[in-house]
Design a protein around this motif. Structure first.
Motif: not given
Length: 370
Positions: A39, A54, A85
């Motif tokens: 991510d 993620w 994130y």
């Protein structure tokens, strides 16, 4: 406030390009970390990298990419993560990792936890970056309320300062976040979106259906706007080839159905896309800023905007630096110190983390093959 306007998209040859071959590739060799869905990631000054998976963990790669160390495992305890994130590098080996599910920010010094800060407990808040005075620059990563049947044309998002010492939140500006949707009306499959990133301690705002970038100081003051006048961006068949391949990969990972049923689902989705051929689509995908404050805008791609996209690069003072090509199945995570960190899917759609050198001239760099 400074305004820079271009009468068209300047045809400028970028002063840099991805080198022809990566310096290293991690994830394809025995003993490498097996990434599930990368991510975010950032480069360290020495060429190493920190990568947030993620569905997995936060991993640190050595400067040559041959070894890895798990910095944060999955869990809710100190030094653990659930939904990391992003990551922010503060010098060599110092990393800030925000976690949306745990609503907290963890500072790692080396492989140890140096500090844990509680973030506002609202899933829509996200950390865009760090302000010039050390405050956190927050924005609405997700809608804070339904955008169905709102009175305005766009659901409003907010740029917010967060003082980690006092816990004080200060909203400094608003922006168009998501367009209004009507109840009972089929939701468009391709929507424009307003997004915020941070560049050199400032907020940077884009709305993907507008050829425009706005820079704001941490206090919300607009310091610069760059505008240009591109040709209309219309959905074309060649873009759908990428979208179909990506949707098929995601379907195999998440749907849990037979290949025959998966193919039916994919073709149903693609029929909706093909019905839009020739219609306007966003000008670009999710932007990011490099260590020098340059803003990188990936060309729009359905299903996964960044992957396989060329990037338009604009300097902190609004200079149009040109367009950087990237390999197929590749997306950029970070650019710093003459290096490019990214994710490259292999022929079996396994994600590998790669680092390219940023060559000084187009002749040295990556060029797509016909």
């Amino acid at each position: 406030m400074r305004i820079v306007e271009y009468l068209s998209e300047p045809e400028v040859e970028a002063p840099f390009a991805l080198a022809a071959e990566p310096l290293y590739r991690h994830g394809a060799n025995p003993g490498d970390y097996e990434f599930l869905s990368v991510d975010a990631g950032r480069l360290f000054p020495d060429g190493g990298a920190v990568v947030a998976d993620w569905y997995g963990e936060v991993v640190v790669l050595s400067p040559d990419g041959t070894t890895h160390q798990v910095l944060a495992k999955v869990g809710e305890g100190p030094g653990e993560v659930v939904s990391p994130y992003s990551a922010f590098v503060l010098g060599q080996d110092n990393v800030l990792v925000p976690d949306s599910r745990l609503s907290r920010l963890t500072l790692f010094a080396g492989d140890s936890v140096a500090r844990i800060v509680s973030l506002p407990r609202a899933a829509h808040f996200g950390v865009a970056g760090i302000g010039s005075s050390g405050e956190l620059l927050l924005w609405n990563r997700y809608p804070y309320r339904s955008w169905f049947d709102i009175e305005e044309d766009w659901l409003v998002g907010h740029m917010t300062l967060f003082d980690t010492e006092t816990g004080t939140l200060d909203t400094v500006a608003s922006y168009d976040h998501y367009p209004r949707q009507r109840s009972g009306v089929a939701r468009p499959i391709i929507n424009p979106v307003g997004e915020v990133t941070a560049a050199a301690g400032r907020f940077v705002y884009t709305r993907s259906d507008r050829p425009e970038i706005t820079w704001r100081l941490p206090d919300g003051t607009v310091t610069q706007i760059v505008r240009w006048r591109p040709e209309p961006n219309l959905l074309a068949e060649e873009l759908l080839e990428h979208g179909e391949a990506y949707n098929r990969m995601i379907g195999r990972m998440n749907y849990g159905v037979s290949e025959a049923r998966l193919e039916e689902i994919i073709q149903e989705d693609m029929a909706r896309y093909r019905a839009m051929i020739g219609q306007p689509v966003p000008f670009f995908g999710t932007p990011f800023a490099d260590a020098d404050g340059n803003v990188w805008l990936p060309s729009f791609r359905p299903a996964y905007p960044q992957e396989g996209s060329p990037y338009t690069v604009i300097s902190p003072d609004g200079e149009w630096l040109g367009r950087v090509e990237t390999p197929p199945k590749f997306r950029i995570l970070d650019v710093t110190g003459g290096l490019v960190l990214g994710v490259l899917r292999d022929e079996t759609d396994v994600e590998n983390v790669v680092v390219y050198g940023l060559a000084g001239g187009p002749a040295e760099g990556f060029r797509p093959t016909s």
